[in-house]
Write a protein that holds these residues in place. Structure first.
Motif, PDB file in Angstrom:
ATOM      1  N   SER A   4    -144.924  62.506  58.731  1.00 29.47           N
ATOM      2  CA  SER A   4    -144.067  61.445  58.118  1.00 29.47           C
ATOM      3  C   SER A   4    -145.184  60.928  57.054  1.00 29.47           C
ATOM      4  CB  SER A   4    -143.692  60.349  59.003  1.00 29.47           C
ATOM      5  OG  SER A   4    -142.756  60.850  60.022  1.00 29.47           O
ATOM      6  N   ARG A  48    -136.888  68.558  49.035  1.00 30.78           N
ATOM      7  CA  ARG A  48    -136.222  68.073  50.350  1.00 30.78           C
ATOM      8  C   ARG A  48    -134.901  68.794  50.393  1.00 30.78           C
ATOM      9  NH1 ARG A  48    -135.758  68.368  54.928  1.00 30.78           N
ATOM     10  NH2 ARG A  48    -134.863  66.584  56.335  1.00 30.78           N
ATOM     11  N   GLU A  51    -135.289  72.318  50.977  1.00 33.71           N
ATOM     12  CA  GLU A  51    -135.453  72.536  52.528  1.00 33.71           C
ATOM     13  C   GLU A  51    -134.117  72.533  53.311  1.00 33.71           C
ATOM     14  OE1 GLU A  51    -139.434  70.800  54.490  1.00 33.71           O
ATOM     15  OE2 GLU A  51    -137.901  69.440  54.036  1.00 33.71           O
ATOM     16  N   ARG A  52    -133.114  71.459  53.135  1.00 32.72           N
ATOM     17  CA  ARG A  52    -132.096  71.369  53.587  1.00 32.72           C
ATOM     18  C   ARG A  52    -130.973  72.317  53.434  1.00 32.72           C
ATOM     19  NH1 ARG A  52    -130.960  68.419  57.843  1.00 32.72           N
ATOM     20  NH2 ARG A  52    -128.821  67.625  56.914  1.00 32.72           N
ATOM     21  N   GLU A  55    -131.989  75.449  55.202  1.00 32.47           N
ATOM     22  CA  GLU A  55    -131.460  75.273  56.785  1.00 32.47           C
ATOM     23  C   GLU A  55    -129.858  75.253  56.775  1.00 32.47           C
ATOM     24  OE1 GLU A  55    -132.533  71.230  57.728  1.00 32.47           O
ATOM     25  OE2 GLU A  55    -134.525  71.735  58.080  1.00 32.47           O
ATOM     26  N   ARG A  75    -143.331  71.707  57.835  1.00 31.18           N
ATOM     27  CA  ARG A  75    -141.869  71.458  58.664  1.00 31.18           C
ATOM     28  C   ARG A  75    -141.640  69.847  58.601  1.00 31.18           C
ATOM     29  NH1 ARG A  75    -144.488  74.135  63.566  1.00 31.18           N
ATOM     30  NH2 ARG A  75    -145.437  72.011  63.483  1.00 31.18           N
ATOM     31  N   PRO A  76    -140.230  69.771  58.733  1.00 31.47           N
ATOM     32  CA  PRO A  76    -140.120  68.060  58.637  1.00 31.47           C
ATOM     33  C   PRO A  76    -140.093  67.476  60.090  1.00 31.47           C
ATOM     34  CG  PRO A  76    -138.147  69.482  57.884  1.00 31.47           C
ATOM     35  CD  PRO A  76    -139.056  70.317  58.492  1.00 31.47           C
ATOM     36  N   PRO A  77    -140.461  66.187  59.959  1.00 33.01           N
ATOM     37  CA  PRO A  77    -140.792  65.334  61.155  1.00 33.01           C
ATOM     38  C   PRO A  77    -139.740  65.497  61.937  1.00 33.01           C
ATOM     39  CG  PRO A  77    -141.052  64.169  59.411  1.00 33.01           C
ATOM     40  CD  PRO A  77    -140.426  65.264  58.898  1.00 33.01           C
ATOM     41  N   GLN A  78    -140.013  65.800  63.304  1.00 34.40           N
ATOM     42  CA  GLN A  78    -138.930  65.892  64.450  1.00 34.40           C
ATOM     43  C   GLN A  78    -138.867  64.569  65.214  1.00 34.40           C
ATOM     44  OE1 GLN A  78    -137.255  68.277  64.987  1.00 34.40           O
ATOM     45  NE2 GLN A  78    -137.962  69.303  63.089  1.00 34.40           N
ATOM     46  N   TYR A  79    -137.946  63.841  65.431  1.00 31.96           N
ATOM     47  CA  TYR A  79    -137.708  62.645  66.000  1.00 31.96           C
ATOM     48  C   TYR A  79    -137.050  62.892  67.301  1.00 31.96           C
ATOM     49  CZ  TYR A  79    -139.585  60.812  61.589  1.00 31.96           C
ATOM     50  OH  TYR A  79    -140.196  60.637  60.647  1.00 31.96           O
ATOM     51  N   SER A  80    -137.004  62.255  68.253  1.00 28.69           N
ATOM     52  CA  SER A  80    -136.275  62.141  69.484  1.00 28.69           C
ATOM     53  C   SER A  80    -135.137  61.341  69.370  1.00 28.69           C
ATOM     54  CB  SER A  80    -136.854  61.876  70.917  1.00 28.69           C
ATOM     55  OG  SER A  80    -137.641  60.716  70.746  1.00 28.69           O
ATOM     56  N   SER A  81    -133.708  61.906  69.468  1.00 23.73           N
ATOM     57  CA  SER A  81    -132.921  61.018  69.391  1.00 23.73           C
ATOM     58  C   SER A  81    -132.300  60.544  70.753  1.00 23.73           C
ATOM     59  CB  SER A  81    -131.611  61.794  68.754  1.00 23.73           C
ATOM     60  OG  SER A  81    -131.115  62.903  69.458  1.00 23.73           O
TER      61      SER A  81
END
Length: 94
Positions: A4, A48, A51-52, A55, A75-81
């Motif tokens: 990030s 960005r 990238e999208r 995908e 790679r885009p950051p991975q966040y837990s939902s």
């Protein structure tokens, strides 16, 4: 967190470099700062979007990797939902 941070500061740095190399100015007055931030925002949005698009619509994986690398991290950051507020509080205290 590193992805990030990198993906925030690399476009800002790229904006300053692009402004400096194109002769738009490299002083620290409000006009050139605004120009640099506008260029940085356009830079970020362009890569960005690429990238999208790769995908969503499919495409060569290397294009997504290059766009990500130009943003500072491949790679885009991975966040837990999670919708569990108690879990979010626990994670924030760790």
């Amino acid at each position: 967190m590193l992805p990030s941070v990198l993906r925030t500061f690399v476009p800002l740095l790229a904006g300053w470099i692009i402004v400096a190399l194109t002769g738009l100015g490299f002083s620290v007055d409000s006009g050139s700062v605004q120009t640099a931030f506008a260029v940085a925002a356009a830079y970020y949005l362009l890569f960005r979007f690429v990238e999208r698009a790769v995908e969503k619509f499919g495409g060569p994986a290397w294009v997504k990797g290059v766009a990500g690398a130009l943003l500072g991290y491949a790679r885009p950051p991975q966040y837990s939902s999670t919708d569990d507020a108690a879990e979010l509080v626990r994670q924030s205290r760790q």
